[in-house]
Design a protein around this motif. Sequence first.
Motif, PDB file in Angstrom:
ATOM      1  N   VAL A 134      -7.774  -6.034   1.091  1.00 46.90           N
ATOM      2  CA  VAL A 134      -8.628  -6.604   0.155  1.00 46.90           C
ATOM      3  C   VAL A 134      -9.343  -5.540  -0.610  1.00 46.90           C
ATOM      4  CG1 VAL A 134     -10.288  -8.088  -0.880  1.00 46.90           C
ATOM      5  CG2 VAL A 134      -8.376  -9.029   0.596  1.00 46.90           C
ATOM      6  N   ALA A 135     -10.048  -4.806   0.282  1.00 46.39           N
ATOM      7  CA  ALA A 135     -10.795  -3.503  -0.177  1.00 46.39           C
ATOM      8  C   ALA A 135     -10.007  -2.523  -0.812  1.00 46.39           C
ATOM      9  CB  ALA A 135     -11.791  -3.147   1.095  1.00 46.39           C
ATOM     10  N   LEU A 136      -9.000  -2.395  -0.282  1.00 43.78           N
ATOM     11  CA  LEU A 136      -8.226  -1.200  -0.805  1.00 43.78           C
ATOM     12  C   LEU A 136      -7.562  -1.578  -2.296  1.00 43.78           C
ATOM     13  CD1 LEU A 136      -6.375   1.309  -0.836  1.00 43.78           C
ATOM     14  CD2 LEU A 136      -4.609   0.103   0.548  1.00 43.78           C
ATOM     15  N   LEU A 137      -7.361  -3.082  -2.592  1.00 45.53           N
ATOM     16  CA  LEU A 137      -6.806  -3.454  -3.763  1.00 45.53           C
ATOM     17  C   LEU A 137      -8.150  -3.500  -4.660  1.00 45.53           C
ATOM     18  CD1 LEU A 137      -4.537  -6.589  -2.559  1.00 45.53           C
ATOM     19  CD2 LEU A 137      -3.704  -4.169  -3.725  1.00 45.53           C
ATOM     20  N   LYS A 138      -9.128  -4.006  -4.261  1.00 44.59           N
ATOM     21  CA  LYS A 138     -10.246  -3.837  -4.994  1.00 44.59           C
ATOM     22  C   LYS A 138     -10.540  -2.344  -5.711  1.00 44.59           C
ATOM     23  CE  LYS A 138     -11.440  -8.349  -4.994  1.00 44.59           C
ATOM     24  NZ  LYS A 138     -11.584  -9.072  -6.397  1.00 44.59           N
ATOM     25  N   GLY A 139     -10.208  -1.382  -4.743  1.00 40.20           N
ATOM     26  CA  GLY A 139     -10.527   0.177  -5.065  1.00 40.20           C
ATOM     27  C   GLY A 139      -9.483   0.386  -6.193  1.00 40.20           C
ATOM     28  N   CYS A 140      -8.270  -0.271  -5.997  1.00 37.74           N
ATOM     29  CA  CYS A 140      -7.107   0.238  -7.079  1.00 37.74           C
ATOM     30  C   CYS A 140      -7.709  -0.292  -8.231  1.00 37.74           C
ATOM     31  CB  CYS A 140      -5.893  -0.546  -6.547  1.00 37.74           C
ATOM     32  SG  CYS A 140      -5.184   0.295  -5.096  1.00 37.74           S
ATOM     33  N   ILE A 141      -8.099  -1.658  -8.279  1.00 38.13           N
ATOM     34  CA  ILE A 141      -8.569  -2.346  -9.584  1.00 38.13           C
ATOM     35  C   ILE A 141      -9.567  -1.448 -10.244  1.00 38.13           C
ATOM     36  CG2 ILE A 141      -9.908  -4.209 -10.725  1.00 38.13           C
ATOM     37  CD1 ILE A 141      -8.515  -5.964  -8.375  1.00 38.13           C
ATOM     38  N   ARG A 142     -10.782  -0.945  -9.569  1.00 33.93           N
ATOM     39  CA  ARG A 142     -11.580  -0.122 -10.159  1.00 33.93           C
ATOM     40  C   ARG A 142     -10.946   1.281 -10.597  1.00 33.93           C
ATOM     41  NH1 ARG A 142     -14.485  -2.211  -5.477  1.00 33.93           N
ATOM     42  NH2 ARG A 142     -13.705  -0.302  -4.107  1.00 33.93           N
ATOM     43  N   ARG A 143     -10.156   1.815 -10.172  1.00 31.37           N
ATOM     44  CA  ARG A 143      -9.693   3.176 -10.515  1.00 31.37           C
ATOM     45  C   ARG A 143      -8.418   2.835 -11.448  1.00 31.37           C
ATOM     46  NH1 ARG A 143     -12.304   7.825  -8.415  1.00 31.37           N
ATOM     47  NH2 ARG A 143     -13.909   6.929  -7.119  1.00 31.37           N
ATOM     48  N   LYS A 144      -7.920   1.645 -11.602  1.00 31.09           N
ATOM     49  CA  LYS A 144      -6.812   1.492 -12.259  1.00 31.09           C
ATOM     50  C   LYS A 144      -5.947   2.312 -12.008  1.00 31.09           C
ATOM     51  CE  LYS A 144      -8.629  -1.222 -15.617  1.00 31.09           C
ATOM     52  NZ  LYS A 144      -9.954  -1.562 -15.035  1.00 31.09           N
ATOM     53  N   ALA A 145      -5.638   2.299 -10.308  1.00 27.46           N
ATOM     54  CA  ALA A 145      -4.598   2.882  -9.782  1.00 27.46           C
ATOM     55  C   ALA A 145      -3.443   2.172  -9.286  1.00 27.46           C
ATOM     56  CB  ALA A 145      -5.234   3.559  -8.379  1.00 27.46           C
ATOM     57  N   LEU A 146      -2.365   2.157 -10.395  1.00 23.80           N
ATOM     58  CA  LEU A 146      -1.106   1.198 -10.306  1.00 23.80           C
ATOM     59  C   LEU A 146      -0.429   1.638  -9.066  1.00 23.80           C
ATOM     60  CD1 LEU A 146       0.463  -1.165 -11.162  1.00 23.80           C
ATOM     61  CD2 LEU A 146       1.361   0.387 -12.953  1.00 23.80           C
ATOM     62  N   ALA A 147      -0.059   3.154  -9.094  1.00 25.06           N
ATOM     63  CA  ALA A 147       0.704   3.644  -7.891  1.00 25.06           C
ATOM     64  C   ALA A 147       0.364   3.305  -6.887  1.00 25.06           C
ATOM     65  CB  ALA A 147       0.904   5.144  -8.142  1.00 25.06           C
ATOM     66  N   GLU A 148      -0.960   3.460  -6.363  1.00 21.93           N
ATOM     67  CA  GLU A 148      -1.876   3.131  -4.816  1.00 21.93           C
ATOM     68  C   GLU A 148      -1.544   1.863  -4.736  1.00 21.93           C
ATOM     69  OE1 GLU A 148      -2.747   4.955  -7.378  1.00 21.93           O
ATOM     70  OE2 GLU A 148      -2.967   7.108  -6.167  1.00 21.93           O
ATOM     71  N   GLY A 149      -1.622   0.798  -5.760  1.00 20.97           N
ATOM     72  CA  GLY A 149      -1.721  -0.684  -5.698  1.00 20.97           C
ATOM     73  C   GLY A 149      -0.303  -1.187  -5.452  1.00 20.97           C
ATOM     74  N   ARG A 150       0.756  -0.337  -5.853  1.00 22.02           N
ATOM     75  CA  ARG A 150       2.123  -0.669  -5.392  1.00 22.02           C
ATOM     76  C   ARG A 150       2.449  -0.310  -3.949  1.00 22.02           C
ATOM     77  NH1 ARG A 150       4.648   1.054 -10.991  1.00 22.02           N
ATOM     78  NH2 ARG A 150       4.916  -0.929 -11.947  1.00 22.02           N
ATOM     79  N   ARG A 151       1.960   0.908  -3.413  1.00 23.65           N
ATOM     80  CA  ARG A 151       1.838   1.011  -2.128  1.00 23.65           C
ATOM     81  C   ARG A 151       1.235   0.126  -1.161  1.00 23.65           C
ATOM     82  NH1 ARG A 151      -0.190   7.202  -1.090  1.00 23.65           N
ATOM     83  NH2 ARG A 151       0.505   6.572   1.232  1.00 23.65           N
ATOM     84  N   ALA A 152       0.062  -0.242  -1.623  1.00 21.39           N
ATOM     85  CA  ALA A 152      -0.534  -1.255  -0.778  1.00 21.39           C
ATOM     86  C   ALA A 152       0.139  -2.690  -0.819  1.00 21.39           C
ATOM     87  CB  ALA A 152      -2.091  -1.581  -1.305  1.00 21.39           C
ATOM     88  N   HIS A 153       0.945  -3.086  -1.820  1.00 21.91           N
ATOM     89  CA  HIS A 153       1.413  -4.236  -2.002  1.00 21.91           C
ATOM     90  C   HIS A 153       2.820  -4.019  -0.829  1.00 21.91           C
ATOM     91  CE1 HIS A 153       4.176  -7.038  -4.641  1.00 21.91           C
ATOM     92  NE2 HIS A 153       4.229  -7.525  -3.310  1.00 21.91           N
ATOM     93  N   ALA A 154       3.371  -2.976  -0.812  1.00 21.72           N
ATOM     94  CA  ALA A 154       4.693  -2.647   0.255  1.00 21.72           C
ATOM     95  C   ALA A 154       4.029  -2.807   1.536  1.00 21.72           C
ATOM     96  CB  ALA A 154       5.234  -1.248  -0.142  1.00 21.72           C
TER      97      ALA A 154
END
Length: 652
Positions: A134-154
């Motif tokens: 959850v913390a990682l996904l929130k970090g992706c939201i703050r940074r608008k980091a789509l690529a990292e968000g997809r890695r987290a999803h995987a």
Amino acid sequence: MVKYQEQGQTSFSTPEISVRVVKTEQLWQDFFSNPSQWWDNRFIKKSPKYPDFKHKSTHEGLWIEGWLNPNWVKAKVSTMALGQSQSGTGLRSRVSNFGNNVSKASEEGQLKEALDMLELMVQHNTQAPIKAYVALLKGCIRRKALAEGRRAHALIVQSGLFSDIFLANTLIEMYGKCSSVFDAHKVFNAMPEHNVFSWTAIILAYANHGQCQEAISLFGQMQQAGIAPDKVVFVIVLKACARIAALEQGKELHSQIIKYGYVSDVIVGSVLVDMYAKCGDIEHAHQVFNNMRERNVVSWNTMIAGYAERGLWKEALALYGRMGKEGVQPNNVTFVALLKACTSIASLEQGKQLHSHIIKSGFESDVIVGSALVNMYAKCKCIDHARQVFNNIHERDVVLWNAMIAGYAEQGLGKEALALYEQMKQEDIQPTNVTYVVLLKACASIAALEQGKQFHSYIIKSGFESDVIVGSALVDMYAKCGCIENASQVFNNIHKRDVVSWTAMIAGYAQEGLGKEALTLLKQMQREGTKPNEVTYLNVLSACSHSGLVDEGCQVFNSMCKDQGVTPTVDHYACIVDLLGRAGRLADAEDFINKMPIQPDAVVWMTLLGAARNHGHVEIGRRAFDHVMELEPENAVAYLLIKHLCSSQEEG
């Protein structure tokens, strides 16, 4: 003497190597015989210099990649599960500590490091805490980091945690706020079940991406699924209705808000007022506002802004007076809305009164209010007052600079606008696309071609050349400076042209009297799927008038009215009168005026009077003059034209 250095250890000389090799082998043997006495640091270490294993008592360290290791170490370590060296309690403690490390890294924006730690755990079949993901996904939201968000999803899928509804909802939120609505909906569809937060997340994703009708449709599907909406989702869908002026759907929402008991909520009430106002139903907006049991400054601001946007400045100012009587303190948003109301009607006296209230309320130095004040004074043609406000604000942002430069440009004070831009550069304020647009307008107003070309080079360096708004302003500047070829070149380089850019190029052709080119561009515009607006047609008609293309101009006018559904204004009618008048068809022009479905103004009759003067038609000229006198009895130009017309007739 040659020295060697083990990871994390001090350097040592060649004679010491054999001793160190023996010591390292003994430590590894101790580790494998009694692993519970060693900390397993593999998934929490932040750097290679930290040991992979550390003895709990002696604090001696072991590195898997250590060059002093026996050959059998790597193979034996690879058979161990991550954390196998810990006791059950110790492992839970270490995993909890790991989760904290991931959370901390995510909060600090170190998304790659957080992902690396999680990936290491997944590789070793060790479950990370949900809070870490959850913390990682929130970090992706703050940074608008789509690529990292997809890695987290995987990683979430690999870890078998996708079934956790809270985690899946956070995934939808992440994709939505990273502008990937498609991925957000894929996650939503893959979820085994949905709660109100799942629906809220996907509706918000569509609404934030501008797909408001889809958001409203999803709200309907949510209700069909038996999920009761909360006030958050009502607010989101109401805003979607406001954005696309979906009044009927907004009214349906209002009924449901009453049904679910949220009508007394101050936030929901304020958004309802905003929805009705933006949909043009100001009466319902006022009714909702008056029925609110509790009103905060946002509620008052919303209603005031609703009046201001509809041009009802008296009602806006009256509501401001009522606001004060009820003891609600205005904020900067209040004053900005009121200043917009004054600006729209160029009410200088009301604007000055507001300025006095702003000073008393302590908002004079507020940069947002200051920008609105500058804009108000500039639109009221009090540019000195605007500059005084500008000078009194010490912390100026780019919006304020743009407002002041635009004020000069709109008043035709191009030199002052350009001088202010030089001052802006000296104060290290970075220009935006808006800055360049107003500067190009300033250049166009004084035909400052060389300065305009210089700005063109700045625009290229700043990366704004592909911006359609800037591109349209460039086309306009070159055209008004008489460089139609440069204007055409810029126009052709705009990849995503909108109605403004097409109209700017057509206006350039009209100014140069290139009627055929304007007509050709109009046809191209329509072929490429851009619908001309009333301004586009006005420029095409002007181009036809200046080129003597009477039949073509009349065809365009008829097509505009019958085929394109554009309602002609008095300016369009004046263009046709000018078109016929220039061609000497004065009787047709007069007949056209008499058949107009709207009341002709003085400009229309003056156009006919001017044509009569040019062609020496006294009777029609006198009738046109009489109409002008009925509308503008003090029109000096009309007297001059009729005098010249009659004089030339007498001389003839």
